[in-house]
Design a protein around this motif. Structure first.
Motif, PDB file in Angstrom:
ATOM      1  N   SER A 111     -27.622  21.359 -27.845  1.00  0.00           N
ATOM      2  CA  SER A 111     -26.218  21.231 -27.478  1.00  0.00           C
ATOM      3  C   SER A 111     -25.336  21.262 -28.717  1.00  0.00           C
ATOM      4  N   MET A 112     -24.365  22.150 -28.707  1.00  0.00           N
ATOM      5  CA  MET A 112     -23.438  22.344 -29.824  1.00  0.00           C
ATOM      6  C   MET A 112     -24.149  22.808 -31.098  1.00  0.00           C
ATOM      7  N   GLU A 126     -19.660  10.670 -37.767  1.00  0.00           N
ATOM      8  CA  GLU A 126     -18.698  11.652 -38.270  1.00  0.00           C
ATOM      9  C   GLU A 126     -19.257  12.375 -39.494  1.00  0.00           C
ATOM     10  N   GLY A 129     -11.150  23.113 -34.138  1.00  0.00           N
ATOM     11  CA  GLY A 129     -11.282  22.909 -32.696  1.00  0.00           C
ATOM     12  C   GLY A 129     -12.687  22.496 -32.311  1.00  0.00           C
ATOM     13  N   PHE A 130     -13.668  23.129 -32.947  1.00  0.00           N
ATOM     14  CA  PHE A 130     -15.063  22.780 -32.676  1.00  0.00           C
ATOM     15  C   PHE A 130     -15.357  21.365 -33.154  1.00  0.00           C
ATOM     16  N   ARG A 131     -14.794  21.012 -34.313  1.00  0.00           N
ATOM     17  CA  ARG A 131     -14.983  19.650 -34.818  1.00  0.00           C
ATOM     18  C   ARG A 131     -14.434  18.628 -33.830  1.00  0.00           C
ATOM     19  N   ALA A 132     -13.299  18.937 -33.238  1.00  0.00           N
ATOM     20  CA  ALA A 132     -12.705  18.017 -32.270  1.00  0.00           C
ATOM     21  C   ALA A 132     -13.637  17.801 -31.081  1.00  0.00           C
ATOM     22  N   SER A 133     -14.285  18.871 -30.633  1.00  0.00           N
ATOM     23  CA  SER A 133     -15.231  18.750 -29.513  1.00  0.00           C
ATOM     24  C   SER A 133     -16.413  17.872 -29.897  1.00  0.00           C
ATOM     25  N   LEU A 134     -16.922  18.072 -31.103  1.00  0.00           N
ATOM     26  CA  LEU A 134     -18.033  17.248 -31.566  1.00  0.00           C
ATOM     27  C   LEU A 134     -17.622  15.790 -31.734  1.00  0.00           C
ATOM     28  N   ASN A 148     -15.605  14.220 -29.985  1.00  0.00           N
ATOM     29  CA  ASN A 148     -15.572  13.563 -28.671  1.00  0.00           C
ATOM     30  C   ASN A 148     -16.892  12.860 -28.389  1.00  0.00           C
ATOM     31  N   ILE A 149     -17.992  13.445 -28.893  1.00  0.00           N
ATOM     32  CA  ILE A 149     -19.298  12.799 -28.741  1.00  0.00           C
ATOM     33  C   ILE A 149     -19.370  11.559 -29.623  1.00  0.00           C
ATOM     34  N   LYS A 196     -25.166   7.888 -27.338  1.00  0.00           N
ATOM     35  CA  LYS A 196     -25.371   8.973 -28.302  1.00  0.00           C
ATOM     36  C   LYS A 196     -26.856   9.155 -28.599  1.00  0.00           C
TER      37      LYS A 196
END
Length: 210
Positions: free
Chosen positions: A39-40, A86, A109-114, A116-117, A126
């Motif tokens: 995932s990701m 982080e 944008g991808f960092r923001a999605s990550l 969120n986890i 987690k």
């Protein structure tokens, strides 16, 4: 070996003969595992490849004395990250930027999605997510071993806290999830070596929704 033939050939080997698997086969199994879906793409786990016989002997009692632990050529321990931080996300993003020759800023944008986890789940949630990712790689390793005509025994029957202590995983920020013993079947002592594979009928297993 072709995929379907390989999957028909493989089984959860109950006894191994102690023969060492050639390093080039191990390397291909591990490379295939490193290419597994995640995932990701984060791969929030580490795989320990153990050949030290003393370490395997220490692990065996924690795995209810299953003989494959010490009879195997290599013992793979799949260990999930105990937390997703982080700092780990940013290290991954730096790797993407370097590998793909893009700026880290373009990955915001991808960092923001990550993130969120990282920020949207508890530490245990987690870990559970990371453990599921480890299982995806685990399945890839089993299939890769079959393609190489190397036997493998998937093992959930062990005491994770004891294995973690033996391997010093807590200090590494890891928790053992599952084990894969890799080697060659002992056809003289494994009653299942020549047994037919039993699976649900594919028409029962697969529900087709048109």
């Amino acid at each position: 070996m072709k995929l379907i033939d390989a999957l028909n050939w493989r089984y959860a080997t109950k006894r191994m003969n102690g023969e060492k698997v050639p390093q080039e086969k191990i390397d291909r199994i591990l490379e295939a595992t490193s290419l597994s879906a995640s995932s990701m793409g984060l791969q929030p786990y580490t795989i320990l490849s153990i050949t030290n016989e003393d370490v395997k002997k220490k692990i065996q009692p924690a795995a209810y004395n299953q003989p494959q632990i010490v009879e195997s050529s290599h013992l793979l321990v799949f260990a999930a990250w105990n937390d997703v931080t982080e700092a780990q996300v940013d290290e991954y993003l730096r790797n993407i930027a370097t590998t793909r020759s893009v700026s880290e800023e373009s990955l915001a944008g991808f960092r923001a999605s990550l993130m969120n986890i990282v920020n949207g789940r508890s530490k245990e949630q987690k870990y559970e997510w990371a453990a599921r990712q480890a299982y995806v790689a685990f399945g890839t390793a089993i299939t890769a071993a079959a393609i190489e005509e190397v036997d493998a025994t998937p093992m959930e029957g062990f005491q994770p806290e004891l294995v973690d202590e033996i391997l010093g995983l807590k200090e590494k920020g890891l928790r053992s999830v599952t084990i894969l013993a890799i080697g060659y079947r002992d056809t003289n002592n494994d009653l299942l070596a020549s047994a037919k594979k039993v699976r649900r009928n594919i028409d029962q297993l697969i529900l087709k929704v048109a």
